[in-house]
Design an enzyme around this catalytic site. Structure first.
Site, PDB file in Angstrom:
ATOM      1  N   GLN A 103       0.894  -1.097   0.004  1.00 56.39           N
ATOM      2  CA  GLN A 103      -0.076  -0.125   0.125  1.00 56.39           C
ATOM      3  C   GLN A 103       0.924   1.244   0.043  1.00 56.39           C
ATOM      4  OE1 GLN A 103      -3.263  -0.185   2.978  1.00 56.39           O
ATOM      5  NE2 GLN A 103      -2.833  -2.628   3.060  1.00 56.39           N
ATOM      6  N   HIS A 136       9.270  -3.848  -1.531  1.00 54.30           N
ATOM      7  CA  HIS A 136       7.984  -3.950  -2.637  1.00 54.30           C
ATOM      8  C   HIS A 136       8.306  -3.035  -3.979  1.00 54.30           C
ATOM      9  CE1 HIS A 136       4.780  -5.331  -4.598  1.00 54.30           C
ATOM     10  NE2 HIS A 136       4.002  -4.380  -4.789  1.00 54.30           N
ATOM     11  N   LYS A 198       0.099  -8.891 -17.429  1.00 51.91           N
ATOM     12  CA  LYS A 198      -1.053  -9.154 -16.649  1.00 51.91           C
ATOM     13  C   LYS A 198      -1.937  -7.955 -16.467  1.00 51.91           C
ATOM     14  CE  LYS A 198       0.754  -8.155 -12.067  1.00 51.91           C
ATOM     15  NZ  LYS A 198       1.055  -8.975 -10.747  1.00 51.91           N
ATOM     16  N   ASP A 226      10.217 -12.667  -8.037  1.00 48.76           N
ATOM     17  CA  ASP A 226       9.183 -11.598  -7.362  1.00 48.76           C
ATOM     18  C   ASP A 226       9.847 -11.227  -6.158  1.00 48.76           C
ATOM     19  OD1 ASP A 226       7.165  -9.874  -7.382  1.00 48.76           O
ATOM     20  OD2 ASP A 226       5.661 -11.521  -7.652  1.00 48.76           O
ATOM     21  N   THR A 231      -0.955 -15.082  -1.721  1.00 51.14           N
ATOM     22  CA  THR A 231      -1.583 -16.291  -2.118  1.00 51.14           C
ATOM     23  C   THR A 231      -1.012 -17.002  -3.024  1.00 51.14           C
ATOM     24  OG1 THR A 231      -2.822 -14.978  -3.656  1.00 51.14           O
ATOM     25  CG2 THR A 231      -3.839 -14.560  -1.497  1.00 51.14           C
ATOM     26  N   THR A 234      -0.722 -14.807  -8.627  1.00 48.83           N
ATOM     27  CA  THR A 234       0.134 -14.186  -9.709  1.00 48.83           C
ATOM     28  C   THR A 234       1.239 -15.192 -10.333  1.00 48.83           C
ATOM     29  OG1 THR A 234       0.087 -11.936  -8.938  1.00 48.83           O
ATOM     30  CG2 THR A 234       1.859 -12.384 -10.168  1.00 48.83           C
TER      31      THR A 234
END
Length: 325
Positions: A103, A136, A198, A226, A231, A234
């Site tokens: 975020q 990130h 994507k 990555d 989850t 991706t």
């Protein structure tokens, strides 16, 4: 005039979320973790008390942030505050995985920029410096008005894959935003670089639809690179497309393995030969169910960085500048 010989003392404190990594780092430093009394009241409030003097010491506070992330953030903030009030000379908050890092901007109106808030909280609590691994996005460093050392697990992954394949290799980013990371990795393996195009609906979290691959993968070993696996949606979608495009094998590299419950469903039957991650986060039982996950330790990377900070040496020199991606 009273003179006192200059003495520097390092103390390493750790929260409760990843004690295994903290112990490894302490071992690499040739020391032991400083003692802290950590309790919870019946109401859920956290009690912290340092059990040894930190006056005049260079103090490092380690905490990983994943499961129970809001608890672990508060626990680390309280440790920092306790050290400030105990007259520590310098306080460095070590966050192997920076919480709320995804975020980092407003994707929709009226959203918070939570990554900025996390930095503000630690500086307000009393941290003089922050340390994290494979952020990130680099812009998070710009949120912080104090020194922020950005480490990278790249050397671990390069060593793992250096002589693994005899056939050609392609390093693939699962999205366009990670191409620079993939390019740096590929340089060490003399590999081609590509990415998966994507589309993600910003209103629906953890759902990704992958479309196509930009770059050569046919009859090549593909390594998906990555920073985070949460989850696994991706990664699973990207691996499927790479196989459809003719990749011989698909390996996955990600510094931070969250592996939330949905990851078992997404990754267990995905066409992935192996997943390489690190111990920046304490691993749960989900990696056993997924079955093909290998965990490398970042303890030496953190220990070397803390040693450089303590000695006022360059941290970026440890990575030859490649911690700036």
């Amino acid at each position: 005039m009273i003179e006192q010989p200059s003495k520097k003392k390092m103390l390493l404190f750790a929260g409760s979320s990843n004690p295994e990594l903290a112990e490894k780092v302490a071992g690499e430093l040739g020391t032991s973790l400083a003692l802290v009394d950590k309790k919870q009241f019946a109401s859920g409030e956290i009690y912290i008390r340092l059990e040894e003097s930190a006056r005049g010491a260079d103090c490092f506070v380690m905490q990983s942030h994943s499961n129970g992330v809001n608890f672990t953030i508060m626990e680390q903030l309280l440790l920092v505050d306790a050290l400030k009030r105990a007259s520590a000379k310098r306080i460095t908050a070590v966050l192997p995985f920076y919480p709320y890092s995804r975020q980092d901007k407003k994707a929709l109106p009226r959203e918070p920029i939570s990554a900025r808030l996390i930095g503000d909280l630690f500086i307000t609590a009393g941290a003089d410096r922050l340390v994290s691994i494979d952020l990130h996005t680099q812009q998070i460093q710009g949120f912080i008005d104090e020194p922020f050392d950005h480490l990278t697990a790249l050397p671990l992954f390069v060593n793992y894959f250096k002589d693994k394949f005899n056939e050609p290799v392609s390093v693939i980013s699962p999205d366009a935003g990670g191409v620079k990371r993939a390019t740096t990795f590929a340089k060490h393996l003399e590999a081609y670089v590509g990415f998966v195009h994507k589309k993600r609906d910003p209103k629906i979290h953890n759902v990704v639809e992958a479309f196509t691959v930009i770059g050569e993968v046919e009859d090549r070993h593909a390594i998906l690179v990555d920073d985070i696996i949460d989850t696994g949606g991706t990664i699973a979608a990207a691996a499927k497309i790479l196989k459809e495009k003719g990749a011989k094998t698909v390996s996955v590299v990600a510094t931070h393995g969250i592996f939330s419950n949905l990851s078992v469903e997404n990754l267990k039957d995905a066409p992935i030969d192996e997943i390489i991650t690190t111990d920046t986060l304490s691993q749960n039982g989900n990696i056993q169910e997924i079955g093909n996950v290998k965990v490398l330790s970042v303890s030496s990377i953190i220990a070397n960085a803390l040693t450089s900070i303590f000695a006022d040496d360059s941290v970026s020199a440890l990575f030859m500048g490649e911690n700036v991606l």
